[in-house]
Design an enzyme around this catalytic site. Structure first.
Site, PDB file in Angstrom:
ATOM      1  N   CYS A 134       0.817  -1.208   0.000  1.00 41.17           N
ATOM      2  CA  CYS A 134       0.000   0.000   0.000  1.00 41.17           C
ATOM      3  C   CYS A 134       0.854   1.263   0.000  1.00 41.17           C
ATOM      4  CB  CYS A 134      -0.939   0.013   1.197  1.00 41.17           C
ATOM      5  SG  CYS A 134      -2.126  -1.325   1.108  1.00 41.17           S
ATOM      6  N   HIS A 135       1.737   1.365   0.992  1.00 39.72           N
ATOM      7  CA  HIS A 135       2.519   2.598   1.093  1.00 39.72           C
ATOM      8  C   HIS A 135       3.997   2.305   1.275  1.00 39.72           C
ATOM      9  CE1 HIS A 135      -1.619   3.368   2.414  1.00 39.72           C
ATOM     10  NE2 HIS A 135      -1.515   4.332   1.550  1.00 39.72           N
ATOM     11  N   GLY A 136       4.416   1.085   0.909  1.00 39.07           N
ATOM     12  CA  GLY A 136       5.839   0.780   0.830  1.00 39.07           C
ATOM     13  C   GLY A 136       6.585   0.654   2.146  1.00 39.07           C
TER      14      GLY A 136
ATOM     15  N   TYR B 294      -4.633  12.151  -1.080  1.00 35.02           N
ATOM     16  CA  TYR B 294      -3.913  10.892  -0.847  1.00 35.02           C
ATOM     17  C   TYR B 294      -2.420  11.111  -1.076  1.00 35.02           C
ATOM     18  CZ  TYR B 294      -3.390   5.782  -0.957  1.00 35.02           C
ATOM     19  OH  TYR B 294      -3.057   4.482  -0.693  1.00 35.02           O
ATOM     20  N   ARG B 298       0.654  10.587   1.670  1.00 36.39           N
ATOM     21  CA  ARG B 298       1.798   9.699   1.479  1.00 36.39           C
ATOM     22  C   ARG B 298       3.124  10.439   1.385  1.00 36.39           C
ATOM     23  NH1 ARG B 298       0.521   5.551  -3.209  1.00 36.39           N
ATOM     24  NH2 ARG B 298       0.663   7.460  -4.424  1.00 36.39           N
TER      25      ARG B 298
END
Lengths: 170, 426
Positions: A134-136, B294, B298
């Protein structure tokens, strides 16, 4: 009676009424909020027993406990050494591998990335442990966070070995 | 307002209106003086009302066939698609309608940013709009969970886990939101309930939004206060009604294109796989309209800070009327702001693009730069521009630039010009 005293009496009545009203509203609202918390049927599914006799070294199985995936990995000697040879200074959330397992061969942990709850993929990532797509976030062979946005290591649930081939989680 | 002078012509109408002044309201809405220079960017208010009503009507129908249960939800959606008469059409209109709704709201928001519609005396209209936008995002997110596909499930997991970033009480809040220890049946049923409720909350807020709009009246492309009614205004009906209707027609063509020719292009194939709590799809991506936020989430390497940055990106809009210190509303007369405006548009598009890409390497770097610029625009550029920018002279009335061309030789204009320059000097 002076006018001032009258006002004080009235102030008292206002305050008392408002206080009683606030307590009443609070008492009425609480059930409406608490009904959203886990109910009795959800809480009842608290523990799971797993037969691990068929898991070979290097293999990993995923079981469901409280609706969440739990990874049970039978680690190879190489993987254990790799996890134990890391110095604690290198870790984002320092924790010895010895503190994360009951038997060195068996790693039991919640298969949930501590970032935003995805299920990491096994035998992937830069540390040959787990990688969250998902976000590494990269985890090592002890399930400790090494790289990426996750703040802490993958959680180890409460579990006991009932015998050599059975684990009880929860 | 001049409406109070209104009396219905018929005796029955008068009898009724004395008891419930609905006819006075209708008269206010038809006669409502509107700036005569409103361009097509102003037609999106009407389009958005259409979108909201479309979502409510199609949603109501879908709810008659949908079953909010983790074991049945996915199948019930397929049942709608295959068995229910016109079910495919209604569901595709509803699903694409959400995208169209956001497309329209983004144009509406950026129109407001360009023409300074959020500035005094329209701050409350703007803030109500932001609240509506937040509710739209909540409704869209929960609606996306209902089909119980893989993206539904994992999107719900990721978004609800955002709250676990809150120190101390975070875990408790997520458990409370879920009604369990993971996203499961209790989560689905409450999301369905809230998804049904929110559109009606939005409807109520839209009434307030329009009410607040009708106090000062519409802003306009020139961005000046006008006398109402005057030769600068036209009655809402028929002039604006016809213009709005024509724009809605064009918008409907785009809408119909998606529904009939590319109904799944804005969705994700993974959502046609039933939810599986043990397998996370390789790429979890939110719907396109949430991608910029999003990307901001991130771009920050720390969990809590990422969540704070994402929410701040939306909430910073609430204080925008006070961050923008310029007294001139319309970007037409703000040569420097105009350039920064387009950079912001580009910045948000870039954020949207990198939000859809994996968070690594160059994409991550671009996301970080774009995130920093997004906040810099609101926190540095706008406050400073108000003080240093030399704005162009603004006309006295809407009619003036039309009748007198660009030559502003009248005495009043010169006064205005001096006043504006003084303001821009502070």
């Amino acid at each position: 009676m002076s006018e001032k005293k009258q006002n004080n009496r009235r102030d008292f009545i206002f305050t008392a009424t408002a206080t009683a009203g606030a307590v009443g509203v609070g008492a009425a609202v609480w059930p409406l909020i608490d009904q959203m918390n886990p109910d009795a049927s959800v809480k009842a599914l608290a523990s799971t027993e797993v037969d691990i006799s068929s898991v070979k070294p290097g293999q990993s199985i995923t079981v469901v406990w409280r609706g969440k995936p739990v990874f049970i990995k039978r680690r190879t000697q190489e993987e254990i050494e790799k996890a134990r040879s890391v110095s604690l200074e290198e870790l984002k959330d320092p924790q010895k591998d010895e503190d994360r397992v009951k038997k060195p061969e068996w790693l039991v942990m919640l298969g949930i990335c501590t970032h935003l709850g995805c299920v990491p993929l096994s035998d992937k990532g830069e540390y040959d442990g787990w990688f969250c797509p998902c976000h590494g976030s990269h985890y090592d062979t002890s399930g400790r966070i090494r790289k990426g946005p996750a703040p802490i290591n993958m959680e180890v649930p409460q579990y006991v070995f009932l015998d050599d081939n059975t684990i009880k989680i929860g | 307002m001049s409406d109070s002078n209104y009396t219905p012509k018929s005796k029955v109408g008068k009898w009724f209106n004395d008891r419930l002044p609905l006819l006075t309201l209708a008269n206010h809405l038809t006669d409502y003086p509107t700036p005569k220079n409103l361009n097509y960017w102003w037609t999106f208010g009407g389009i958005l009302t259409f979108c909201l009503l479309t979502q409510i009507v199609t949603g109501l129908v879908l709810a008659m066939h949908y079953i909010a249960d983790t074991k049945l939800a996915f199948a019930s959606v397929e049942h709608i698609m295959r068995d229910v008469n016109y079910g495919w059409l209604i569901r595709y209109v509803h699903a694409n309608g959400a995208s169209m709704f956001f497309l329209a709201v983004y144009i509406h928001i950026f129109r407001s940013l360009f023409y300074g519609s959020y500035k005094s005396p329209r701050e409350i209209i703007w803030i109500l709009g932001i609240i509506i936008y937040l509710l739209m995002m909540a409704a869209a997110f929960m609606g996306y969970v209902l089909p119980w596909g893989q993206m539904s499930y994992w999107g719900a997991t990721v978004i609800t886990n955002l709250f676990s970033a809150i120190p101390l009480i975070g875990e408790g809040i997520t458990t409370w939101l879920w009604g369990g220890y993971s996203v499961d049946n209790p989560t689905l049923t409450r999301f369905f309930t809230l998804h049904y409720l929110i559109p009606f909350l939005i409807l109520g807020l839209v009434v307030l939004h329009i009410w607040a709009l009708h106090v000062p009246g519409n802003n306009n492309p020139v961005g000046i206060e006008i006398k109402k009614p005057s030769n600068d205004t036209v009655p809402f009906h028929p002039y604006i009604v016809i213009k709005d209707a024509f724009a809605l027609l064009l918008f409907s063509i785009i809408f119909a294109f998606f529904v009939f020719y590319a109904p799944n292009i804005l969705g994700h194939a993974d959502n046609y796989i039933e939810a599986n709590p043990l397998v996370t799809p390789a790429h979890i991506v939110p719907e396109w309209y949430l991608l910029p936020f999003y990307a901001i989430l991130r771009s920050v390497p720390d969990k809590l800070m990422g969540v704070i940055a994402m929410f701040s990106a939306i909430l910073i809009l609430v204080v925008l009327p006070w961050l923008d210190t310029s007294k001139v509303r319309s970007a037409v007369f703000r040569p420097i702001y105009k350039q920064f405006y387009w950079i912001l548009v580009l910045d948000v598009l870039v954020l949207g693009y990198v939000g859809a890409m994996p968070a690594e390497g160059l994409y991550l770097l671009i996301a970080r730069v774009a995130t920093a610029y997004y906040f810099a625009h609101f926190l540095i550029v706008l406050p400073v521009l108000g003080w240093v920018e030399k704005t162009n002279p603004i006309p006295l009335s809407i009619s003036e630039p039309v009748l007198a061309g660009s030559a502003m030789a009248t005495r009043g204009v010169r006064e205005e010009k001096i006043e504006v320059n003084l303001k821009s000097l502070g």
